[in-house]
Design an enzyme around this catalytic site. Structure first.
Site, PDB file in Angstrom:
ATOM      1  N   LYS A  99       5.179   1.468   5.511  1.00  0.00           N
ATOM      2  CA  LYS A  99       4.544   0.357   4.783  1.00  0.00           C
ATOM      3  C   LYS A  99       5.365  -0.117   3.580  1.00  0.00           C
ATOM      4  CE  LYS A  99      -0.281   1.292   6.014  1.00  0.00           C
ATOM      5  NZ  LYS A  99      -1.650   1.436   5.497  1.00  0.00           N
TER       6      LYS A  99
ATOM      7  N   ASP B 118      -5.502  -3.921   4.037  1.00  0.00           N
ATOM      8  CA  ASP B 118      -6.410  -2.774   3.876  1.00  0.00           C
ATOM      9  C   ASP B 118      -7.540  -3.084   2.892  1.00  0.00           C
ATOM     10  OD1 ASP B 118      -5.128  -1.113   5.698  1.00  0.00           O
ATOM     11  OD2 ASP B 118      -3.767  -0.295   4.191  1.00  0.00           O
TER      12      ASP B 118
END
Ligand code: ATR
Length: 285
Positions: free
Chosen positions: A75, A111
């Site tokens: 990420k 997220d």
């Protein structure tokens, strides 16, 4: 929507290392089928050594993908290698969703969106609280802190075993964030309207903790980003103490929506059938 070459079926990916346990292909293939859309979504295992060349192949089109998801451990590097990270990804220093547009690689992090959208769906008004407690200061807690702050919660207490990690996040996310070690938990719980577990405590096969929720506000919500098991020991305790709970599966499902819309041009819906598919997959594992 992401541009597509004429007559090509949009192809998206999820990459991580390892990746074979990812449930993202189940989610996106369900939506492709449900909406009668042409498109593919595949898991691609890419090691840390190979990640930069994977991204180069994505950017020059030789991989044939229009975008995809990125998970652990990529990420941070995905954020750094993207051409146009949005504000959310920049603040987190991490991206989980990539798409090509006008020849550039765009990046965001969904997220926090997934966390908030799930609670909007199952516990509307969750954000109308003065004080929130977030347990944990690892990678997963960052997007939750960002989402809770961006919804306007005034006082956000991040409680972590290693207090220095909580302090780093307070520095990063601003004055509304207060850092504490575990001994302060009981004190900051008093009057809180939202509790979020972002640690691995209670995850399948791992130890949990006994938490006293009783000083939280009446009607407070307790949620966990762990979703295996669906009812974590923390959620079970909160529910036994009379508090509303929300499990972590909804966050996983909702965080997938923005990516699907970018790649395939249709905004999908999280429904009971999708939830059931993932529950079946968890039970089969
Ligand atoms: P992730 O990216 O999934 O958040 P992580 O960065 O390893 O994973 O963070 C895990 C979180 O769980 C951390 O907040 C960690 O606390 P430390 O920062 O002190 O390590 C927390 N955690 C893990 N096991 C724990 C335990 N037994 N007791 C308390 N906290 C724990």
């Amino acid at each position: 929507m992401v541009e597509k070459r004429e007559n090509t079926v949009p192809a998206a990916f999820v990459t991580g290392w390892p990746i074979k346990h990812s449930r993202s292909p189940i989610i996106h293939r369900h939506w492709l089928k449900q909406n009668g859309l042409a498109g593919t979504y595949d898991a691609v295992a890419v090691s840390e050594d190979d990640f930069a060349s994977f991204i180069a192949g994505l950017k020059d089109g030789s991989r044939g993908f229009c975008g995809g998801n990125v998970t652990i451990p990529h990420k941070e590097i995905a954020f750094r290698l993207s051409d146009r990270p949005d504000d959310l990804a920049q603040e987190l220093g991490a991206a989980n969703t990539l798409w090509l547009q006008d020849g550039e690689l765009h990046a965001t992090n969904t997220d926090g969106y997934g966390f908030a959208a799930n609670l909007d769906a199952c516990h509307a008004g969750w954000d109308k609280v003065d004080r929130a407690v977030i347990l944990g200061a690892g990678g997963a807690s960052r997007a939750v802190i960002q989402a809770v702050r961006d919804r306007g919660v005034n006082e956000i207490h991040v409680v972590n075993r290693t207090v220095s990690r909580a302090e780093e996040l307070a520095d990063r996310f601003g004055q509304k964030i207060h850092a504490h070690g575990l001994p302060a938990l009981a004190e900051v719980m008093a009057g809180a309207g939202l509790f979020v577990n972002t640690t691995s405590l209670g995850m399948d096969g791992q130890e949990s903790a006994t938490i006293d929720f009783s000083s939280m506000k009446a009607g407070a919500l307790v949620t966990d980003i762990v979703y295996v098991p669906l009812e974590t020991p923390i959620l079970k305790q909160a529910s036994e103490q009379g508090y509303a709970t929300a499990d972590g599966l909804g966050m996983l499902l909702h965080q997938a929506i923005p990516g699907f819309e970018k790649w395939f041009g249709h905004r999908p819906v999280v429904d009971a059938a999708l939830r059931q598919l993932i529950i079946q997959d968890i039970q089969a594992a």
